[in-house]
Design an enzyme around this catalytic site. Sequence first.
Site, PDB file in Angstrom:
ATOM      1  N   HIS A 156      20.151  -8.090 -18.519  1.00  0.00           N
ATOM      2  CA  HIS A 156      20.978  -8.405 -19.678  1.00  0.00           C
ATOM      3  C   HIS A 156      21.939  -9.565 -19.406  1.00  0.00           C
ATOM      4  CE1 HIS A 156      24.550  -6.542 -17.827  1.00  0.00           C
ATOM      5  NE2 HIS A 156      23.722  -5.602 -17.415  1.00  0.00           N
ATOM      6  N   ASP A 157      22.147 -10.386 -20.418  1.00  0.00           N
ATOM      7  CA  ASP A 157      23.119 -11.488 -20.385  1.00  0.00           C
ATOM      8  C   ASP A 157      22.783 -12.576 -19.361  1.00  0.00           C
ATOM      9  OD1 ASP A 157      25.312 -10.271 -22.233  1.00  0.00           O
ATOM     10  OD2 ASP A 157      24.935  -8.706 -20.757  1.00  0.00           O
TER      11      ASP A 157
END
Length: 312
Positions: free
Chosen positions: A223-224
């Site tokens: 994620h991210d």
Amino acid sequence: MKASELAGRLGYDIVGTDHEITGISYAAEAGVRDLAVIKNRTQIRQTQANVLLTPPVITDTDKTLIMSYDEIEMAVVRACSVLAEAGVLADYGLPEVLERTEDRFYTGLRVKISHSAKIYPGVVIGNDVSIGDNCVIEPFTVIGSGTVLADHVFIGSGSKIGAESFYHAYDEWEGFSHFTGCGRTWIGEGTHIGSQSVVQRGTISDTVIGSHCMIGNCIDIGHDVKIGNHCKIVSQTGIAGNAILGNYVTVYGQAGISNNVVIGDYVTVKPKTIVSRSIEDGQVVFGYFGRNFNEELELAAKIRRFFERKED
């Protein structure tokens, strides 16, 4: 939502002027009306947001502080849940009801697919997805809600793009809380993603893969993560959340990149390397500690010669 309302629903203390909150993001990426997630005092000076979600601090600032006595990961999960319930954040979970198309793939709501895109049977596409010109999505792939594919993107069979973010918080009373993420997933023009790979959506920012990248088979991108343009990621590599890769980065097979590290442009990561620290532009790294490739070879040679002498 007003900052005071959010703090009240969370049971957190608030110090400062009340402001309207229209989103949430990490400190450096947060806009003026976002709730900025702050992990240390330095980040208070690095964000332009008016309202900060922070552990209890005493500091001289004109910003509004929502102070949590929970661990920051739990505070993020709780804040996002309240903001999503209020309609401030989008819910990017896969829709409960999917429509079956004539081409035998399935779509959610507000999906935009170019007429020149090729979608094979068995593909599942969530809500708020955009698929550009001449994209190819092979069978049994899942394109999660909130994903944007630019033109000429290829996704191999069995992959999941925009998967739920692997983000957990722990509370001694409630146990683990799993947060699916409110960020989006962006795949740049001409990028190729192989089979059985997973790209997680962002938690409170976006997961971004640049243009003309080659992403191999069986790769997990957390994620991210932010990946630049013209990067090559070879099979069975894992990239942990919030890592940043520059342009023209090559990561060979079975390498592991830790969370939050920053890898510069034109870096080469050799096979089975573990990158646990940030790497400057143009470096070639190798080994369990991700050190300079030539230095690591010299060290290995010295160790081998040392033990060969002892055996003699």
